[in-house]
Design a protein around this motif. Structure first.
Motif, mmCIF file in Angstrom:
data_model
loop_
_atom_site.group_PDB
_atom_site.id
_atom_site.type_symbol
_atom_site.label_atom_id
_atom_site.label_comp_id
_atom_site.label_asym_id
_atom_site.label_seq_id
_atom_site.Cartn_x
_atom_site.Cartn_y
_atom_site.Cartn_z
ATOM 1 N N ASP A 180 0.841 -1.202 0.000
ATOM 2 C CA ASP A 180 0.000 0.000 0.000
ATOM 3 C C ASP A 180 0.870 1.244 0.000
ATOM 4 N N THR A 181 0.558 2.149 -0.906
ATOM 5 C CA THR A 181 1.278 3.431 -0.972
ATOM 6 C C THR A 181 0.290 4.591 -1.050
ATOM 7 N N SER A 182 -0.868 4.402 -0.444
ATOM 8 C CA SER A 182 -1.872 5.471 -0.482
ATOM 9 C C SER A 182 -1.476 6.643 0.409
ATOM 10 N N ALA A 183 -0.615 6.390 1.387
ATOM 11 C CA ALA A 183 -0.100 7.476 2.228
ATOM 12 C C ALA A 183 1.395 7.231 2.437
ATOM 13 N N VAL A 184 1.730 6.312 3.362
ATOM 14 C CA VAL A 184 3.132 5.909 3.495
ATOM 15 C C VAL A 184 3.368 4.733 2.545
ATOM 16 N N ALA A 185 4.639 4.357 2.382
ATOM 17 C CA ALA A 185 4.933 3.173 1.569
ATOM 18 C C ALA A 185 5.038 1.982 2.507
ATOM 19 N N SER A 186 4.341 0.904 2.189
ATOM 20 C CA SER A 186 4.375 -0.267 3.069
ATOM 21 C C SER A 186 4.150 -1.538 2.279
ATOM 22 N N ALA A 187 4.642 -2.624 2.829
ATOM 23 C CA ALA A 187 4.407 -3.935 2.236
ATOM 24 C C ALA A 187 4.426 -4.970 3.347
ATOM 25 N N ALA A 188 3.764 -6.082 3.119
ATOM 26 C CA ALA A 188 3.700 -7.132 4.141
ATOM 27 C C ALA A 188 3.481 -8.489 3.493
ATOM 28 N N LEU A 189 4.010 -9.503 4.146
ATOM 29 C CA LEU A 189 3.713 -10.883 3.757
ATOM 30 C C LEU A 189 2.798 -11.449 4.837
ATOM 31 N N VAL A 190 1.592 -11.793 4.463
ATOM 32 C CA VAL A 190 0.650 -12.337 5.436
ATOM 33 C C VAL A 190 0.218 -13.726 4.976
ATOM 34 N N SER A 191 -0.016 -14.591 5.975
ATOM 35 C CA SER A 191 -0.392 -15.965 5.640
ATOM 36 C C SER A 191 -1.293 -16.506 6.732
ATOM 37 N N GLU A 228 -0.634 -14.826 14.172
ATOM 38 C CA GLU A 228 -1.214 -13.490 13.928
ATOM 39 C C GLU A 228 -1.248 -13.179 12.429
ATOM 40 N N SER A 229 -1.111 -14.164 11.607
ATOM 41 C CA SER A 229 -1.039 -14.104 10.138
ATOM 42 C C SER A 229 0.093 -13.272 9.559
ATOM 43 N N VAL A 230 1.094 -12.915 10.383
ATOM 44 C CA VAL A 230 2.171 -12.054 9.874
ATOM 45 C C VAL A 230 3.471 -12.813 9.665
ATOM 46 N N LEU A 231 4.004 -12.721 8.463
ATOM 47 C CA LEU A 231 5.336 -13.264 8.209
ATOM 48 C C LEU A 231 6.388 -12.170 8.331
ATOM 49 N N ALA A 232 6.117 -11.058 7.699
ATOM 50 C CA ALA A 232 7.046 -9.924 7.747
ATOM 51 C C ALA A 232 6.337 -8.694 7.213
ATOM 52 N N SER A 233 6.772 -7.533 7.680
ATOM 53 C CA SER A 233 6.166 -6.310 7.148
ATOM 54 C C SER A 233 7.106 -5.126 7.335
ATOM 55 N N PHE A 234 6.891 -4.109 6.531
ATOM 56 C CA PHE A 234 7.612 -2.853 6.740
ATOM 57 C C PHE A 234 6.720 -1.696 6.344
ATOM 58 N N ALA A 235 6.980 -0.547 6.960
ATOM 59 C CA ALA A 235 6.266 0.676 6.580
ATOM 60 C C ALA A 235 7.187 1.850 6.847
ATOM 61 N N THR A 236 7.169 2.809 5.949
ATOM 62 C CA THR A 236 7.980 4.010 6.162
ATOM 63 C C THR A 236 7.143 5.037 6.898
ATOM 64 N N GLU A 237 7.792 6.057 7.423
ATOM 65 C CA GLU A 237 7.072 7.170 8.024
ATOM 66 C C GLU A 237 6.704 8.170 6.939
#
Ligand SMILES: [Zn+2]
Lengths: 223, 372
Positions: free
Chosen positions: A7-18, A23-32
């Motif tokens: 998602d880049t609608s505001a900050v830039a972010s990406a995640a691997l969910v499964s 908690e369905s989270v493999l990895a994620s990042f988001a910028t400020e």
């Protein structure tokens, strides 16, 4: 099912969910930052895949936030998602970006049965949508998304960075007053919806505004 | 990575053309372009936001078509090249993000390419692939595999007007002169609108000008006064630079004067005189820059290379000055992905390191930066 969400609608972010992961989270990042998408997004995704030890072949689907959000930033995520989906030959889905915050509201302790999510649309406006909650269900999008002045929002609690900026005119929920849509919640929402057999959007961006272009009128004659 | 005949995919999105081209070394395999030009017609000029929206929707289909046409698999590609500037910021962003995503998805090295230098790089593509022709053609069967010494490039389009000197296409390019306001193609669009000729202005004015008298009116040649020109020994501040905004104003004043007198506006004469002013000042300054910098080989690039009068006068003045002129076919003069791939291949063959995926697009990237 393993989803790469962007998602880049505001900050830039990406995640691997499964659905197999805790908690369905493999990895994620988001910028400020909301203005460096072109620089940070691709390296962020690359690092994410490496960190999780996942390759494109392992991904089952790609999900992209389709906004609303400032156009240039929004497109950087969508074109990234479309390109990855094309090269890896994976299904691509769109999720309305404000849904990411709505899911976080639903999971928080101070959620209301009916609420607004708002983000910054610049030019003194907000992007917003109205949601309703019922027990143990995903938030339901009741109205929106729209773009407009914060002062014109329905009289409901407002969650998200759009509320924080205009806390003088809306019922901003303090805990969420700097919250931006992020790929992690977006991906979790997509996962839950797909599991419930619900449909997702395609990757068409929700601009909500036309380009600013004006069709020039006829030239004024000298006389 | 194959560094002798690298298979390179190039992406272009700096203005209103979404281009994907594929080359193998200096051989052109495909040049696929999707243009949003039609969508800009009613506005009389390129609208950046509309161009950016079109790039987003055109990218994957254009990529798909290019791969099919070249009969190439992404897995076989040695490197990816993408225009990272100069150009429209929002438009560049789409191509750059697409290029990076392609690099992440395939694991291939990525080169961030200078758009202006890529216009020159296209001149290195071999003839005989059904693409390259030139005005003063070198003997058949001797494709230019390297650029000649004393090489220059005159780039004229809706987005730029530049004269470059190229000592090495991969690491030594110098900007000798450029427009200080409108690009030549932009001036054509604005004047075409003034004359009610529609968009894009270049072809419309070029066509009408053939029926007009270019000497009927004399329009100003920008930045040609001694204070701007100086001398060869002591060059003025804009010796090789152009300016077209004053010319546009002069045309507007001229039209108004005819109207104020209640006379019919001699549209064809104005078109011809305007075109003559543009082409005269472009070619005279370009040839001057070449002569004073020892440039003996010139490549003409950019969309305005399609203009009949510009080609004619450039040929005439170059040949009078003993300069050999090359004009690539028009499909390679306008913005396209093949030129980006062509320059990318040169960088690969020269052993230049890839740019990685952390660079930012730069809407005002200088020509001295061939790759980021
Ligand atoms: Zn160009």
């Amino acid at each position: 099912m393993l989803i790469l969400a962007i998602d880049t609608s505001a900050v830039a972010s990406a995640a691997l969910v499964s659905d197999d992961a805790p908690e369905s989270v493999l990895a994620s990042f988001a910028t400020e930052d909301t203005r460096t998408h072109a620089e940070v997004l691709a390296p962020g995704i690359d690092a994410l895949l490496a960190e999780a030890g996942v390759s494109g072949h392992d991904v089952d689907a790609i999900v992209t936030g389709v906004g609303p959000g400032p156009f240039t930033g929004l497109r950087s995520g969508i074109v990234t998602a479309r390109t990855l989906a094309f090269v890896w030959d994976k299904p691509l889905y769109g999720v309305m970006s404000l849904d990411a915050i709505a899911l976080e509201v639903a999971e928080s302790t101070d959620s209301a049965a009916e609420f607004i999510v708002a983000t910054d649309a610049r030019r003194k406006e907000v992007y917003w949508a109205r949601y309703t909650l019922s027990d143990a269900q995903l938030p339901h999008l009741a109205d929106g998304p729209h773009v407009g002045f914060a002062a014109d929002l329905p009289d409901l609690p407002v969650y998200g960075a759009g509320a924080g900026i205009y806390s003088d005119v809306v019922k901003a929920v303090a805990e969420f007053s700097t919250r931006q849509p992020e790929a992690l919640s977006l991906g979790q929402f997509a996962l839950a919806r797909l599991a419930a057999g619900e449909h997702l959007l395609d990757s068409t961006p929700l601009y909500l505004r036309e380009s600013d272009a004006q069709v020039p009128g006829p030239r004024k004659r000298a006389l | 990575m194959n560094r002798t005949q690298p298979l390179v995919l190039g992406i272009e999105s700096s203005c209103d053309e979404t281009g994907v081209g594929i080359v193998r070394g200096t051989e052109l395999l495909t040049n696929t372009v999707s243009s949003s030009m039609e969508e800009h017609v009613r506005f009389g000029g390129v609208i950046p936001e509309i161009a950016s929206r079109a790039h987003l929707d055109a990218f994957v289909p254009t990529l798909q078509e290019a791969l099919a046409e070249a009969n190439v698999q992404l897995a076989d590609i040695d490197a990816i090249a993408v225009t990272s500037g100069p150009g429209l910021a929002g438009a560049l962003m789409v191509g750059v993000c697409a290029g990076k995503a392609l690099a992440v998805a395939t694991g291939k090295p990525l080169y961030a390419i200078n758009h202006l230098v890529a216009h020159v790089g296209v001149g290195l593509l071999q003839q005989g692939t059904g693409t390259a022709t030139s005005v003063s053609t070198p003997p058949a069967g001797s494709p230019p595999e390297t650029l000649p010494d004393n090489m220059g490039a005159l780039l004229v389009s809706g987005g730029h007007t530049e004269i470059l000197r190229i000592r090495s296409i991969t690491d030594d390019v110098e900007l000798l002169g450029s427009t200080i306001d409108d690009a030549a193609g932009e001036a054509y669009d604005k004047v075409a609108r003034l004359l009610g000729l529609g968009y894009p202005g270049g072809p419309a004015i070029d066509k009408l000008a053939r029926t007009g008298n270019a000497k009927a009116i004399r329009f100003p040649r920008g930045l040609t006064q001694p204070k701007y020109m100086g001398t060869a020994e002591e060059p003025g501040p804009h010796r090789y630079d152009w300016s077209f905004s004053g010319l546009k104003t002069a045309v507007a004043r001229c039209v108004e004067q005819f109207e104020a007198r209640g006379e019919t506006v001699p549209v064809a004469d104005i078109a011809a005189a305007f075109q003559e002013a543009v082409v005269d000042v472009i070619t005279s300054k370009a040839v001057l820059a070449c002569r004073e910098n020892g440039i003996t080989e010139v490549l003409l690039g950019g969309g305005v290379a399609a203009n009949s009068r510009l080609r004619q006068l450039t040929e005439q003045r170059c040949s009078a000055a003993g300069i050999r002129l090359t004009v690539p076919p028009l499909s390679l003069c306008t913005d396209n992905g093949a030129m980006v791939a062509a320059l990318g291949a040169q960088l690969v063959m020269a052993g230049v390191e890839p740019s990685g995926i952390g660079f930012a697009p730069d809407s005002s990237m200088p020509v001295t930066t061939v790759s980021a």
